[in-house]
Structure formats: structure tokens, C-alpha cells
Design a protein around this motif. Structure first.
Motif, PDB file in Angstrom:
ATOM      1  N   UNK A  55     -10.486 -10.632   2.966  1.00 20.09           N
ATOM      2  CA  UNK A  55      -9.120 -11.034   3.277  1.00 20.09           C
ATOM      3  C   UNK A  55      -8.867 -11.140   4.772  1.00 20.09           C
ATOM      4  N   UNK A  56      -9.780 -10.652   5.577  1.00 14.09           N
ATOM      5  CA  UNK A  56      -9.634 -10.848   7.021  1.00 14.09           C
ATOM      6  C   UNK A  56      -9.509  -9.549   7.780  1.00 14.09           C
ATOM      7  N   UNK A  57      -9.583  -9.647   9.095  1.00 14.39           N
ATOM      8  CA  UNK A  57      -9.662  -8.461   9.934  1.00 14.39           C
ATOM      9  C   UNK A  57      -8.382  -7.620   9.908  1.00 14.39           C
ATOM     10  N   UNK A  58      -7.246  -8.242   9.659  1.00 14.17           N
ATOM     11  CA  UNK A  58      -6.030  -7.435   9.724  1.00 14.17           C
ATOM     12  C   UNK A  58      -5.669  -6.815   8.374  1.00 14.17           C
ATOM     13  N   UNK A  59      -6.548  -7.024   7.393  1.00 15.27           N
ATOM     14  CA  UNK A  59      -6.278  -6.400   6.103  1.00 15.27           C
ATOM     15  C   UNK A  59      -6.537  -4.907   6.196  1.00 15.27           C
ATOM     16  N   UNK A  60      -5.795  -4.161   5.437  1.00 11.80           N
ATOM     17  CA  UNK A  60      -5.939  -2.710   5.458  1.00 11.80           C
ATOM     18  C   UNK A  60      -7.119  -2.314   4.580  1.00 11.80           C
ATOM     19  N   UNK A  61      -8.019  -1.504   5.133  1.00  9.88           N
ATOM     20  CA  UNK A  61      -9.108  -1.009   4.282  1.00  9.88           C
ATOM     21  C   UNK A  61      -9.018   0.505   4.245  1.00  9.88           C
TER      22      UNK A  61
ATOM     23  N   UNK B 208      -1.842   3.980  -1.817  1.00 10.18           N
ATOM     24  CA  UNK B 208      -3.224   3.904  -1.350  1.00 10.18           C
ATOM     25  C   UNK B 208      -3.794   5.297  -1.095  1.00 10.18           C
ATOM     26  N   UNK B 209      -5.093   5.338  -1.019  1.00 15.03           N
ATOM     27  CA  UNK B 209      -5.760   6.579  -0.632  1.00 15.03           C
ATOM     28  C   UNK B 209      -6.031   7.462  -1.816  1.00 15.03           C
ATOM     29  N   UNK B 210      -6.341   8.707  -1.529  1.00 10.47           N
ATOM     30  CA  UNK B 210      -6.727   9.626  -2.589  1.00 10.47           C
ATOM     31  C   UNK B 210      -8.232   9.676  -2.663  1.00 10.47           C
ATOM     32  N   UNK B 211      -8.748  10.860  -2.964  1.00 11.66           N
ATOM     33  CA  UNK B 211     -10.197  11.002  -2.977  1.00 11.66           C
ATOM     34  C   UNK B 211     -10.775  10.341  -4.213  1.00 11.66           C
TER      35      UNK B 211
ATOM     36  N   UNK C 190      -2.870  -1.233  -4.790  1.00 11.77           N
ATOM     37  CA  UNK C 190      -2.430  -0.072  -4.014  1.00 11.77           C
ATOM     38  C   UNK C 190      -2.804  -0.207  -2.543  1.00 11.77           C
ATOM     39  N   UNK C 191      -3.936  -0.842  -2.310  1.00  9.88           N
ATOM     40  CA  UNK C 191      -4.373  -0.904  -0.920  1.00  9.88           C
ATOM     41  C   UNK C 191      -3.618  -1.942  -0.098  1.00  9.88           C
TER      42      UNK C 191
END
Ligand SMILES: Cc1cc2nc3c(=O)[nH]c(=O)nc-3n(C[C@H](O)[C@H](O)[C@H](O)COP(=O)(O)OP(=O)(O)OC[C@H]3O[C@@H](n4cnc5c(N)ncnc54)[C@H](O)[C@@H]3O)c2cc1C
Ligand code: SF4
Ligand code: SF4
Lengths: 482, 430
Positions: A476-482, A458-461, A423-424
Motif C-alpha cells: 500500500x505504500x510507504x505511508x501505510x501503517x505497519x 490494531x496491535x496486540x501480541x 484493524x491496521x
């Protein structure tokens, strides 16, 4: 705050005492699916029919307890793992075939029916259910609908959504409704289409009307043996460019071949670099001439051998190997992490090079199985979860491969779904507005966040607890979405 | 008979490597009889292995409730045959049961009694013969008809099950050392494994086996000194005792002769002697050599040149014995032999390779599940109405006697050897 006692009482009232699992040892067995993700539910309910299912969903909603639907638990993206605990609703008591209508070529089935049992039952009418995931002996039709499952034979016939006419669902709000029906092309919004592939985040399927198709008159199955994956990949493109549409076109690399041969004795050449399994079906003369063309394309691109299955038994053996290939990897390592990327066929060779590179850099063996005709790859990263840190390393290796697929113009999932684990990565493909639009569908079906939480989008509490994911993304690197 | 090895051995706990081989893919689920009846993960191979692993890793106590899930396993090994990952389920479950036996928490008395009976009755030919004698007499007596007509045993659950399972004509016992039909001018000699219950209640099957072999010029000898194979003990977790029996058989059947076994359960166990005694320095190599000489009856007979023709006009439903199809992976040979018989029409029933619920002593220990599985077979028989039901294991044969009756049919239940024997005799008369 809901007490456990209260929850169990409500569930028992909905489905009967015997159909609620709550003992620690029973719950433990619903913490997993076919992946490496795990989370314990508070309880498991086994409803029979839409009414009981709706009662369970409503009870959970009233008590504010998350719900996760589950079929056979063969899913490969953690979809049936209760990410925020709560109640798992298993469909195993709903596995009847309600009707087979050979004249209109359709069947009405319950969601817990194992996929293969439908084709077995339809065989007397000369019909079968086309989507054939490799897990078809076990996975359920409901799970297939939720994942919009595909299979080797979906290359020419299309995936689940092309074969489902209508579904009865219990929405996340606990209401019972039909989406689609017995005839194709109903008017109005295609909510059936929206629901298929929603990975159990909009509701639970309780009945399915599926299309059945005639068993082909003639089938030819070829096994082409190559020295390298590159040669086999080029052959795939060549076959498609030549205008041939095989019923199925599957590729396996050397590691996979060796495991499958060891486990299933299906007659694969274990020292080949790659094989293509190509099936053609239709009218006899057409099939024969197409088979000749496929054979020609294979030999021209370096195939060292092209075998033809002589009879149904040999064909079955060749498929047995392919369908058991992923499971047979358990012979090489105790765990595997199976990826499900899609790339344009033209980029197959480059992406495979990246996969090989990741394998070498992380020092993790990777076996490759492909629905080659669709450009759908399944790199399987092999490891032992008991080694400290192994799981995190595997997940970050996986993230790199997924990234490569997306960068090559492909996508994150061919058929196993996004589920929990990917999802992320969705923001790699969609911008915020896209994702928000998709998320708006959830409240329409009554999902305010607790219905199969932490899946697909993605997301959700409360979804951040999966330590694996976090670690993978960091690596995965700096441009990966966290 | 006291066991000379400490028990349980540490090696009798399931090996972590065996357990971790299961990747919980779920492909085995629907091959499992208990999962297909219950739909519960806890009654599935994947679930049972996961429980064993949780116990192994200390996540779970071995509570009576956990044990109950293992107890319900038939040890039919259908899961093992379909598992692409090669999980050694049979071995795992034997070791799990050894672990349970060492830490008995549930049904302590029942477990002890069972273990006592297996050690002191089943494995002791004379005691077994004495115990079985009344049943043998009863099986062929007019009393049986009376009991059935008056439904005398209806309210006696397990006794009624046993009554229904008794073969119709047990035939005289064949015990080690007994003389069997000999061919004129034998081309080869084999040992016939006589077994425990097999030898007492299925002497007819042994004689038929010897006659079929003799007609292909093979002399079958009921070599003296052989004992029970130990399968029932191993399945019950009494591995130490199973090892003792294995060693006795290895001593008694030393030499190069092929060992022909007509009971699928015994054959499977004996083919695994190498594994059972792998840690015994004196016997490991001999056990492996022994195992390599073991053949199932059908597996051996299909290799014999110049088999005489057979003739039997009947619709025959062949039912795979689990330990033949799943443990020994022998499915084709018996069917091929049946196809050779003229007039014999194979009847395919759904679930022919799914367990009938006999499973050694299972029908007595878990009567509910056993009855459910028998009812499924009965329903198939009712639908297809075969003249003969054929299988290759004594326990299954007994269960099919009951199933055929439950279906309200008059079909005969035969061992493959009996059918071939009769068919060959018919062909000669023509
Ligand atoms: C060895 C192996 C090979 C595989 N090969 C393929 C393949 O070739 N193609 C392919 O597409 N997949 C494949 N898969 C993945 C998996 O089998 C499919 O995703 C399948 O559709 C899952 O079905 P299931 O019944 O096991 O569902 P589960 O794993 O139990 O659940 C999957 C998802 O569906 C949801 N769900 C389940 N039932 C319902 C319902 N009634 N209503 C709403 N939501 C529901 C769950 O919440 C979850 O999100 C394979 C898996 C394995 C282990
Ligand atoms: S036992 Fe084999 S088939 Fe069954 S879940 Fe485990 S690995 Fe899969
Ligand atoms: S041995 Fe038979 S009953 Fe036991 S888990 Fe395997 S398939 Fe199920």
C-alpha cells in the motif's frame, strides 16, 4: 500450558458433551466466515443461555485460551474468525423469540435468531424489525448488534443501534449483566451504546430487546436505469438535496447487474451502466408525490428508463436481486473481497474513478454495490485464491481503495466492521491517543487481550501472523501503517 | 443387470470448479432443513461443500465421520434454489456420494445392500412388483386397522415408519404398456412416465393424471419399454447405473412427444439427463433433447387451453415437493391450479417448501432426522387442520400420510392430479 484434554473437559462441563465440537472436520467449518480470512479454532462450544455462556468464558479465561464469539458467520471483516485460535462460542442454540410485545412495540430475542425470522414473526402484529442487512436471511441479531449492522432500509430508519433498547451480555470477564433495558433513554452512561458495534471484543450478547416498527401503509419501489455510474451518483445527491428521504436508495454497477440477473432472474437490465433502486414509504398520497419527484430527478439526470414495481411480488423480485447481488458474484470468480468504505456523497464520483483505476492497474475486476444514500460503497474485488499471490494482490488493491475513501474524508467501514482485516488501517483515521482511549474500554469489560483478539483495534501480541495483511500493507505504500 | 461402464468414472468426483463456486456467504443456511434442526455448520450446505472441498484439496481424509455429514443431507436442494452464486449443489452431492461409494469406509455392508436393492429391486419392475404386492394388499386390508389398533409395530422402528407411510388406497398398478383413459378426439398425445414405486403403489395417481389430461383432450400413453428414472441411484452415488437407466429411457421414449411426469423426483432427474450423459458421445445430444421434452404434470396442465372447471369444498394445504420447488423451480403452477378449483381454500402452513424428510430412501436410512422433519409438518397440520394435504411426489405423499396420522387428523393426502380429477368430476355432476 493447557492440554486439549483439559480444555475439552472444561467445555463439556460447561455446556454438556454434545455441545462441544472438537473433531478436525468439525473445526474446519469454524475457520471461516463470509470473508477470505481463515484460522482453525481448538474447539467450538454451543452454550444455551447466559449461564452456560458465562461458564464457557470463565473456563477459557482460567485456562488462558482466547475466545471468539460467532453468530451465523456471514460477517465480512473476519470478526468471527478465531485469529489466535482458541475457542469459538457459537450462538446457534440460542435462537428463540422470547417475547413479542405489540403494545409497547418491542421484542425480546436470543442472539442466534436469524434476523429475518423476527420480522416474519412480528408481521402478524403489523410490525417489523427495521435493520435489514442484505444477509438478513442468515445473519443473527447478535451478530447485527456486534457489527452495528445496517441495511438498505436503514437510510430513513437508522442502523441497529437505533433499534436496540437493551442487551443482556456475558462480559469478557464472564459476568452476566444488562446494558440498557426495555425503555429508551435510561439514565447513566450509555454502555449499551458502547457495546453495540464492539464487534464481539467486550463480551457476548445473550439476549436482546429490540424495537419493532409498524409496516408502512404504502410503499413504492422504483428502478432507474442509467448509462453511467456518474449519472446515477449525481442523481443520488440531487434526490437528497431536494429534501427527499427515501426509505432506501441502492446503486449497482454493470458487473453486479449482470451477475445478479444471471443468478436471480430479477428483471434487471443487464446492459445498463448502473441502476438505482429507490424505495419510498409512508402514507399513500405522500409516497406518490415523492415518487413523482424522484422519477423527475432521475430523468433529468439522464435515466433512460424509470420503472415502478407494480405489486408486492415485483418489489420483492427487485429486492431479491439486490440482496443476492453480492453472493451472485460467485458466478464471475471463485472469490471476492468485499470492501466497505464510506465517503461523503459529494465525493462519490471521484472515489469511483479511483476504484476503476485500481481495477485496471491490478488487472482485477471490481463490481460495485452501494448503499448510495449513505455514501457507503461496497467495491467487490474478484479473484481466484488458488492462483499464487492472488490474495496478496487483492488485499493491496483493497488497501488502496480504503486509503482513497479515508483521504476523501470518509471512513473505513459503513457496516461490516473493522474486524480482523482492517484493524491496521485504524491509524489512518485515529491518532495514538484516540486509539488508546478506545482500548481502555476493554479491561472495563474484562478483556485483557484474549477476548476476540486481533479485532477492531490494531496491535496486540500474536496478531501479526496474518501474512496477507502484512503483504497488503507493504504494497500500500510507504505511508501505510505497519 | 450389469453395468457396462467402468465405475466410478474420474468425472464422477465433484468438479473443483463446482466446489470453488461457493463463496461461503452463508445465505443458504436457514433454507437447509438439517441446519435448521441442528444449528451445526457441518450439517449445512456451506459446511458440506467445504468438507467436499477439503477432501478434494487433500486437507481432510474421507473418514466415516465426514461421510456421516453428507449422509444426513436430504438432497432436497433447497440450498441450491436460494444460492445467489449458483452453486450446483445437487450435482456436487451426487458426485460426492459417488466418491464415497468408490471408497466405502463406513457401513460397508449397509451401503452394499442399499446399492444392491436399488439396482436389483427398484430398477427391476417384476421384482419390485413382487416385493410390493404384499404391502399393496396389506394397505387396503382389515389387517391394517388391527395392526394400528394394537400398535403391533410400535417397537419395530423402520417397519413402523414404512407401515405409517403406505397410501390408504394404493389402486391397481399402472405399468408401461397399460391402457389409460383416452379422450374423445385427442388434440395431442403425451407419454406418461410411469416410474418404479409410482407405478406399483400409485396407480391411482397415474389414472387420475390420464383422466385430467383426457378432459383437456390430451391422450396420455404409458409408452412401453420405459424404466425407472434412476434418480434414487444417482442420489446414492451410483451414477453409472443411473446412466444406464437414462439411456434405456431415451431409447424407449424416442420421438417428439412431451413426457409428462407426476413424480417430482423423477421429473427433476429426467430434466437433468443432459447433464448426466454430457460425457457420453453417443447419448449427450439425445439426452439433452430428451430432457427438453420433460414436463411436470402441473407445468404441463397449466398450459392446456379450455381446462374444465373443478369443484371441491375443502381447506387444502399444498406442500411443495423439494424436487419440484427447488430442483425444477416450479412453485406457482400447482398453486394456480388449486386456486382455479371452486370451493377450495388454500391453507398456508409455515415451512410448506421445507423438506418433509421423505427424500427417497432417506426415511429408512436416517430415520431420526426424517422423523424430526415429519414432526414439524405434523405440528403445522395440527395448527391449521387442513381437510386435504396436497403434494406432487409419491415419497412425500407417503410421508404426509404418516404426518397427518401423527397430527391426529383425518385429513386426506392427495396428489395434485387426484385432487384435480376429483374436483373436475364433482363439477360435472353439478
Ligand atoms: C451477502 C452478504 C451481504 C451482507 N450485507 C450486509 C448489509 O447489507 N449490511 C450489513 O451491515 N452487513 C452485511 N453483511 C455482513 C454481515 O452479514 C453482518 O455483519 C452481520 O451482522 C453478521 O452477523 P452474523 O450473525 O453472521 O455474525 P458473525 O459473522 O458470526 O460475527 C460477526 C461479528 O460479531 C461477533 N458476534 C456474533 N455474535 C455475537 C454475540 N452474540 N455477541 C457478541 N458478539 C457477537 C463476532 O465475534 C464477530 O466479530 C453481509 C454479508 C454477506 C455475506
Ligand atoms: S452454497 Fe451458495 S448460498 Fe450457500 S454459502 Fe455457498 S455461495 Fe453462499
Ligand atoms: S440439499 Fe437440502 S439437506 Fe442437503 S445441504 Fe442442501 S438444503 Fe441442506
Amino acid at each position: 500450558m493447557t492440554t486439549r484434554r483439559e480444555l475439552l473437559a472444561r467445555l463439556r462441563a460447561a455446556v454438556g458433551d454434545r455441545n462441544v465440537a472438537w473433531r478436525p472436520e468439525d473445526l474446519l467449518l469454524y475457520e471461516y466466515d463470509g470473508t477470505i480470512e481463515k484460522k482453525l479454532p481448538y474447539a467450538v462450544a454451543f452454550p444455551d443461555g447466559a449461564d452456560e455462556t458465562a461458564a464457557v468464558v470463565r473456563a477459557c479465561n482460567e485456562l488462558g485460551v482466547p475466545v471468539t464469539p460467532r453468530g451465523a458467520g456471514t460477517g465480512l471483516s473476519g470478526g468471527a474468525v478465531p485469529a489466535r485460535r482458541g475457542v469459538v462460542i457459537a450462538t446457534t442454540r440460542m435462537r428463540r423469540i422470547l417475547e413479542i410485545d405489540p403494545v409497547n412495540r418491542l421484542a425480546v430475542v436470543e442472539p442466534g435468531l436469524p434476523n429475518i425470522q423476527l420480522s416474519e414473526a412480528a408481521a402478524v402484529h403489523g410490525l417489523f424489525y427495521a435493520p435489514d442487512p442484505s444477509s438478513q436471511k442468515a445473519c443473527t441479531i447478535g451478530g447485527n448488534v456486534a457489527e452495528n449492522a445496517g441495511g438498505p432500509h436503514c437510510l430513513s430508519l437508522g442502523v441497529t443501534t437505533n433499534h436496540v433498547l437493551g442487551i443482556e451480555v456475558v462480559t469478557a470477564a464472564g459476568e452476566i449483566t444488562w446494558l440498557g433495558g426495555r425503555v429508551p433513554d435510561a439514565h447513566g452512561y450509555d454502555l449499551r451504546g458502547a457495546f453495540i458495534g464492539s464487534e464481539g471484543t467486550l463480551g457476548i450478547v445473550t439476549k436482546v430487546v429490540v424495537r419493532l416498527v409498524p409496516v408502512p401503509a404504502s410503499v413504492v419501489t422504483l428502478l432507474a436505469v442509467f448509462d453511467t455510474v456518474e449519472q446515477a451518483s449525481e442523481t443520488v445527491s440531487a434526490i437528497i438535496s431536494a429534501g427527499l428521504i427515501p426509505a432506501a436508495m441502492e446503486m449497482m454497477d454493470r458487473t453486479t447487474l449482470q451477475a445478479a440477473e444471471a443468478g436471480l432472474q430479477c428483471g434487471y437490465p443487464p446492459d445498463a451502466g448502473a441502476v438505482l433502486l429507490v424505495e419510498l414509504d409512508g402514507l399513500a398520497e405522500m409516497v406518490d408525490s415523492q415518487a413523482a419527484s424522484v422519477r423527475g430527478e432521475c430523468l433529468e439526470r439522464g435515466a433512460t428508463d424509470v420503472r415502478t414495481a407494480r405489486d408486492a411480488a415485483e418489489r420483492e423480485l427487485l429486492w431479491k436481486g439486490r440482496k443476492g447481488a453480492i453472493g451472485s458474484l460467485g458466478r464471475i470468480a471463485p472469490n471476492y473481497y468485499i470492501l466497505d468504505g464510506v465517503v461523503p456523497r459529494s465525493r462519490l464520483v471521484d472515489v469511483m474513478a479511483t476504484v476503476a483505476d485500481v481495477s485496471a492497474r491490478y488487472d482485477l475486476p471490481i463490481a460495485n454495490v452501494f448503499h448510495a444514500g449513505d455514501g457507503n460503497l461496497h467495491p467487490c474485488v474478484m479473484f481466484d485464491e488458488r492462483e499464487p499471490g492472488a490474495t496478496e494482490r487483492v488485499l493491496s488493491a483493497g488497501a488502496e481503495i480504503m486509503r482513497a475513501c479515508v483521504e476523501a474524508g470518509g471512513s473505513l467501514s459503513g457496516e461490516h466492521g473493522i474486524g480482523f482485516e482492517k484493524q491496521k488501517f485504524m491509524p489512518w483515521l485515529y491518532n495514538e491517543a484516540d486509539l488508546e482511549n478506545m482500548a481502555r474500554l476493554r479491561p472495563v469489560f474484562g478483556n485483557e487481550g484474549a477476548f476476540n483478539p486481533c479485532k477492531l483495534l490494531p496491535g496486540g501480541t500474536g496478531c501479526g501472523e496474518m501474512a496477507h495483511q502484512e503483504a497488503a500493507l507493504r504494497a500500500a505504500g510507504p505511508d501505510a501503517y505497519v | 443387470m450389469a453395468s457396462d461402464t467402468p465405475w466410478p468414472l474420474p468425472l464422477d468426483a465433484p468438479a473443483a470448479d463446482d466446489l470453488s463456486r461457493c463463496v461461503h456467504c452463508g445465505l443458504c443456511l436457514n433454507s437447509c432443513p438439517t441446519f435448521s434442526v441442528t444449528g451445526l455448520e457441518a450439517e449445512s450446505p456451506r459446511g458440506r461443500i467445504y468438507l467436499a472441498r477439503a477432501v478434494d484439496e487433500g486437507r481432510l481424509e474421507m473418514t466415516p465421520a465426514v461421510q456421516a455429514h453428507w449422509d444426513l443431507c436430504l438432497q432436497c436442494r433447497a440450498c441450491e434454489a436460494v444460492c445467489p452464486s449458483g452453486v450446483a449443489y445437487g450435482r456436487i452431492m451426487e458426485h460426492v456420494r459417488a466418491q464415497v461409494a468408490a471408497a466405502p469406509k463406513k457401513d460397508r455392508l449397509q451401503r452394499r445392500l442399499r446399492s444392491f436393492a436399488l439396482r436389483n429391486v427398484v430398477a427391476r419392475p417384476r421384482v419390485l412388483a413382487a416385493m410390493v404386492a404384499p404391502a399393496r394388499w396389506y394397505a387396503g386390508s382389515p389387517l391394517r386397522g388391527l395392526v394400528r389398533r394394537t400398535r403391533l409395530l410400535r417397537s419395530f422402528g423402520r417397519l413402523a415408519v414404512m407401515e405409517a407411510q403406505l397410501p390408504r388406497r394404493p389402486g391397481k398398478p399402472v405399468r408401461p404398456g397399460d391402457t389409460l383413459a383416452a379422450p374423445l378426439g385427442a388434440a395431442a398425445r403425451v407419454t406418461l412416465f410411469t416410474g418404479c414405486v409410482m407405478s406399483e403403489l400409485f396407480g391411482g395417481v397415474h389414472r387420475a393424471t390420464a383422466r385430467v389430461l383426457a378432459r383437456s383432450h390430451v391422450a396420455a400413453v404409458a409408452t412401453p419399454g420405459q424404466v425407472c428414472c434412476g434418480a434414487l441411484h444417482a442420489h446414492d452415488g451410483d451414477l453409472a447405473f443411473a446412466r444406464d437407466l437414462a439411456r434405456k429411457n431415451i431409447d424407449a421414449l424416442e420421438g417428439g412427444d412431451i413426457i409428462v411426469v407426476n413424480s417430482a423426483g423423477c421429473g427433476a432427474a429426467m430434466k437433468e439427463y443432459g447433464q448426466l450423459l454430457a460425457h457420453d458421445p453417443d447419448y449427450a445430444a439425445r439426452a439433452a433433447a430428451f430432457a427438453a421434452r420433460v414436463r411436470d404434470f402441473s407445468e404441463y396442465v397449466v398450459t392446456l387451453p379450455g381446462r374444465p372447471a373443478g369443484q371441491l369444498d375443502a381447506r387444502v394445504a399444498y406442500q411443495d415437493a423439494c424436487h419440484l420447488a427447488h430442483a425444477q423451480r416450479i412453485r406457482e403452477q400447482p398453486r394456480a391450479l388449486l386456486r382455479e378449483v371452486q370451493g377450495c381454500t388454500p391453507v398456508a402452513t409455515a415451512g410448506a417448501d421445507m423438506c418433509c424428510g421423505a427424500a427417497g430412501i432417506y426415511s429408512l436410512v436416517e430415520p431420526g432426522m426424517s422423523a424430526e422433519l415429519r414432526a414439524r409438518k405434523a405440528a403445522q397440520f395440527r395448527e391449521h387442520a387442513p381437510d386435504v394435504v396436497v403434494t406432487a411426489n409419491p415419497g412425500c405423499q407417503m410421508q404426509y400420510e404418516a404426518a397427518v396420522r401423527e397430527a391426529g387428523l383425518d385429513a386426506r393426502v392427495m396428489h395434485l392430479a387426484e385432487l384435480l380429477d376429483e374436483a373436475q368430476r364433482n363439477a360435472r355432476r353439478r
